[in-house]
Design a protein around this motif. Structure first.
Motif, PDB file in Angstrom:
ATOM      1  N   ALA A 176       0.823  -1.206   0.000  1.00 20.05           N
ATOM      2  CA  ALA A 176       0.000   0.000   0.000  1.00 20.05           C
ATOM      3  C   ALA A 176       0.856   1.255   0.000  1.00 20.05           C
ATOM      4  CB  ALA A 176      -0.934  -0.015   1.210  1.00 20.05           C
ATOM      5  N   LEU A 177       1.933   1.251   0.791  1.00 16.79           N
ATOM      6  CA  LEU A 177       2.792   2.431   0.864  1.00 16.79           C
ATOM      7  C   LEU A 177       3.493   2.669  -0.468  1.00 16.79           C
ATOM      8  CD1 LEU A 177       3.643   4.568   2.948  1.00 16.79           C
ATOM      9  CD2 LEU A 177       5.676   3.205   3.406  1.00 16.79           C
ATOM     10  N   THR A 178       3.929   1.601  -1.137  1.00 13.48           N
ATOM     11  CA  THR A 178       4.542   1.745  -2.456  1.00 13.48           C
ATOM     12  C   THR A 178       3.544   2.345  -3.441  1.00 13.48           C
ATOM     13  OG1 THR A 178       5.999  -0.154  -2.075  1.00 13.48           O
ATOM     14  CG2 THR A 178       5.672   0.526  -4.347  1.00 13.48           C
ATOM     15  N   GLY A 179       2.309   1.858  -3.414  1.00 14.40           N
ATOM     16  CA  GLY A 179       1.290   2.383  -4.314  1.00 14.40           C
ATOM     17  C   GLY A 179       1.020   3.854  -4.085  1.00 14.40           C
ATOM     18  N   THR A 180       0.907   4.252  -2.820  1.00 17.66           N
ATOM     19  CA  THR A 180       0.670   5.653  -2.508  1.00 17.66           C
ATOM     20  C   THR A 180       1.845   6.525  -2.939  1.00 17.66           C
ATOM     21  OG1 THR A 180      -0.648   4.979  -0.592  1.00 17.66           O
ATOM     22  CG2 THR A 180       0.049   7.271  -0.676  1.00 17.66           C
ATOM     23  N   LEU A 181       3.055   6.047  -2.683  1.00 23.80           N
ATOM     24  CA  LEU A 181       4.245   6.811  -3.051  1.00 23.80           C
ATOM     25  C   LEU A 181       4.312   7.022  -4.563  1.00 23.80           C
ATOM     26  CD1 LEU A 181       7.782   6.381  -1.532  1.00 23.80           C
ATOM     27  CD2 LEU A 181       7.494   6.748  -3.964  1.00 23.80           C
ATOM     28  N   LEU A 182       4.058   5.964  -5.326  1.00 26.86           N
ATOM     29  CA  LEU A 182       4.143   6.072  -6.782  1.00 26.86           C
ATOM     30  C   LEU A 182       3.053   6.978  -7.338  1.00 26.86           C
ATOM     31  CD1 LEU A 182       4.926   2.341  -7.707  1.00 26.86           C
ATOM     32  CD2 LEU A 182       6.498   4.274  -7.787  1.00 26.86           C
ATOM     33  N   LYS A 183       1.814   6.773  -6.905  1.00 27.64           N
ATOM     34  CA  LYS A 183       0.715   7.558  -7.461  1.00 27.64           C
ATOM     35  C   LYS A 183       0.823   9.034  -7.087  1.00 27.64           C
ATOM     36  CE  LYS A 183      -1.880   4.557  -9.746  1.00 27.64           C
ATOM     37  NZ  LYS A 183      -3.287   4.255  -9.543  1.00 27.64           N
ATOM     38  N   THR A 184       1.136   9.326  -5.826  1.00 26.45           N
ATOM     39  CA  THR A 184       1.207  10.733  -5.407  1.00 26.45           C
ATOM     40  C   THR A 184       2.386  11.448  -6.054  1.00 26.45           C
ATOM     41  OG1 THR A 184       2.478  10.091  -3.436  1.00 26.45           O
ATOM     42  CG2 THR A 184       0.091  10.313  -3.189  1.00 26.45           C
ATOM     43  N   THR A 185       3.560  10.835  -6.017  1.00 25.13           N
ATOM     44  CA  THR A 185       4.754  11.498  -6.545  1.00 25.13           C
ATOM     45  C   THR A 185       4.666  11.703  -8.047  1.00 25.13           C
ATOM     46  OG1 THR A 185       6.090  10.477  -4.799  1.00 25.13           O
ATOM     47  CG2 THR A 185       7.265  11.428  -6.666  1.00 25.13           C
TER      48      THR A 185
END
Length: 603
Positions: free
Chosen positions: A232-241
């Motif tokens: 989940a953290l990887t997904g959030t990092l990729l989508k937001t950045t």
């Protein structure tokens, strides 16, 4: 139901439920034979057919606890290798070589808007694929093979409507290091959120365990860690950045995660892990939102993905795709996050797990090492529980008998059930002067969890941990049997591998999980020396500064980026929900069974 999922795969299966009733609740009492055909389809629209389709979303299934398994069958079928191929063939790949093309590219009546394809891969998947490759293949080499499949010119890019591949293939170990630091801060009282949690704090990175708690034991939800899982953290990092730095909407970024577990498909479907949780500028606040992880496939499905494009996965190169200058990856748009997600061998962000940390991420081990680092001279004591999947830990300071910190590990649903019973709130006795009923009787104290004096418990649904996930390639899978027979020169005798073979197979996966190139280990050890605050090779200060930079770059508060929430799921299966309804108790259950029989029964 997924073609590769069967009851034999669900080693964390709890209890069967009736067939899904949503497609048939509105059926007429005496339907015509042709009207019994109902289909489930994706949110993007119905398929061709004469019957009116029954729309079942992932949220529908998560909101119904009629079935409690390792993965709801409908959810699994909606995320598969076929969905990956469909996404790759749905639009051309976004060209990152020109900022003009990024800002000007848009959909038209004749062509869809270009998409940016990214992937993330778990170390347990790489270890499983390494074991399937055969002796001597390391987890790192299996990762190189995956990179060639997902991004290389001879992989997925060699076919399809647009010859698309994945621009970046991210190792979830980067986000895992962040979750370890955040989890330790949460347990030891230095969490940025500042919210005090009741003890014991329970791991929440296993979605099978979280789903089970939400549906059957809501009294434990307040104990769950709020830190997102590495996926989940990887997904959030990729989508937001990527959306903020490139100036493109989140729905133009398509992210697939390769995981060892079917339950990770459930996790990706959670509304708490969509862009509505972090995007305050989103105009449609009430919409379902865009997932941080669009699709999850398992280790088994990697082989199916390759086979669908006519690629022999096991013949892919075991060397890095980056060794060829023509195949060098595009730099991530943020330099600091590029170093965090794609660390060089000499980078302080490059970390190899130690065998003592286990194969499920090492949450508990990192917390224990953090406590030992804060208490020089303290001693760690280990005591095995009633079976191999229950272990208790205590740390004592010099000259003290009472432990200063206690923790435990509970793997497998049989052990988890014993844990949640001990956390059940006490109930007053109906007898005059009687003692409270519940955990207080065992611990002598009052309140939920009395007698359970752990500060932290690592909870995983699968016995043996994440390398034994339901989506992993098994020792009795045809591809493994065939490759082993070819390597040994022994013809098949028709006998299925037994428990001893399965145990040896899991040992091979664990060995691959902890495999490392000697040069990598040496360079990592040199890199972290002198950093000042390393715990098991991870620098918490480096991780915290990187997370702070991420929040500053995206303009989103860190709490929204790294934490999530949970909610009780109340089932109406077997209950009366309509006012004045006469169907109660057994009558309601019978009604559900009748509905289920219209579509051929349950499991």
């Amino acid at each position: 139901m997924s073609a590769i999922l069967s009851a034999d795969d669900l080693n964390d299966f709890i209890s069967p439920g009736v067939a899904c009733i949503k497609p048939v609740e509105t059926l007429p009492v005496a339907p015509e034979p042709s009207s019994l055909e109902h289909e489930v389809f994706r949110d993007d629209g119905p398929t061709n057919g004469t019957a009116e389709p029954a729309q079942i979303s992932l949220t529908d299934c998560l909101a119904c606890s009629g079935c409690v398994t390792s993965a709801e069958a409908v959810l699994v079928s909606l995320q598969s290798h076929a969905e990956v191929l469909r996404a790759l063939d749905s639009a051309p790949e976004l060209d990152l070589s020109s900022t003009t093309s990024i800002s000007s590219s848009s959909s038209s009546s004749s062509s869809p808007a270009p998409l940016l394809y990214v992937a993330s891969v778990s170390p347990q998947t790489r270890a499983n694929l390494a074991a399937a490759c055969g002796p001597g293949v390391t987890e790192q080499q299996a990762g190189h093979m995956l990179e060639h499949l997902l991004s290389g010119p001879n992989g997925l890019r060699a076919g399809g409507a647009f010859n698309n591949g994945f621009t970046w293939v991210v190792d979830t170990n980067a986000a895992r290091d962040a979750t370890l630091v955040l989890g330790a801060d949460e347990v030891l009282g230095s969490s940025p959120s500042g919210a005090a949690k009741p003890r014991p704090l329970l791991t929440s990175s296993c979605p099978g365990w979280v789903c089970y708690a939400e549906k059957t034991h809501p009294h434990v939800l307040s104990y769950l860690s709020k830190v997102k899982s590495p996926q989940a953290l990887t997904g959030t990092l990729l989508k937001t950045t990527l959306s903020r730095t490139l100036g493109i909407p989140a729905d133009r970024i398509w992210h697939v995660a390769v995981m060892p577990c079917f339950d990770k498909k459930l996790e990706a479907s959670r509304e708490e892990l969509m862009d509505g949780a972090w995007d305050d500028t989103k105009p449609n606040a009430g919409s379902k939102g865009i997932r941080d992880v669009d699709c999850v496939i398992t280790s088994k499905e990697v082989l199916m993905l390759a086979e669908s494009r006519g690629i022999d996965f096991f013949s892919l190169p075991k060397t890095s795709l980056q060794d060829n200058a023509a195949n060098r990856r595009v730099p991530f748009p943020d330099t600091i996050l590029d170093q965090f997600l794609f660390p060089a061998p000499s980078s302080p962000a490059r970390h190899r797990p130690s065998a003592a940390a286990g194969s499920s991420g090492g949450n508990l081990y990192f917390i224990l090492q953090s406590v030992l680092a804060q208490n020089p001279g303290a001693t760690l004591h280990t005591a095995r529980g009633r079976n191999i999947d229950v272990v208790e830990y205590s740390i004592t300071a010099p000259g003290q008998e009472a432990p200063i910190f206690k923790a435990a590990r509970y793997y497998g649903f049989r052990n988890i059930q014993n844990l949640v019973r001990r956390l059940r709130p006490t109930r007053p006795s109906r007898l005059p002067g009687g003692r409270p009923i519940g955990s207080a009787r065992r611990g002598g104290a009052s309140g939920a969890g009395a007698g359970l004096d752990f500060a932290y418990v690592e909870v995983m649904a699968c016995p043996g941990g994440c390398t034994n996930g339901g989506g992993q390639i098994k020792v009795d899978d045809e591809i493994v049997v065939a490759r082993r027979q070819a390597a040994s020169g022994v013809e098949a005798n028709g006998a299925k591998p037994g428990p001893l073979e399965q145990k040896a197979w899991l040992a091979d996966i664990d060995e691959a999980y902890f495999s490392a190139e000697e040069d990598d280990v040496t360079e990592t050890a040199i890199a972290v020396k002198g950093h000042g605050d390393e715990v098991d090779g991870i620098s918490p200060s480096y991780v915290r500064s990187t997370l702070a930079h991420w929040a500053q770059t995206t303009g989103i508060s860190l709490d929204k980026l790294v934490y999530t929430t949970y909610r009780e799921v109340v089932s109406d299966v077997g209950k009366s929900t309509a006012p004045g309804s006469k169907k109660k108790g057994a009558d309601a259950t019978e009604h559900v069974v009748q509905l289920a029989s219209k579509i051929g029964g349950g499991w």
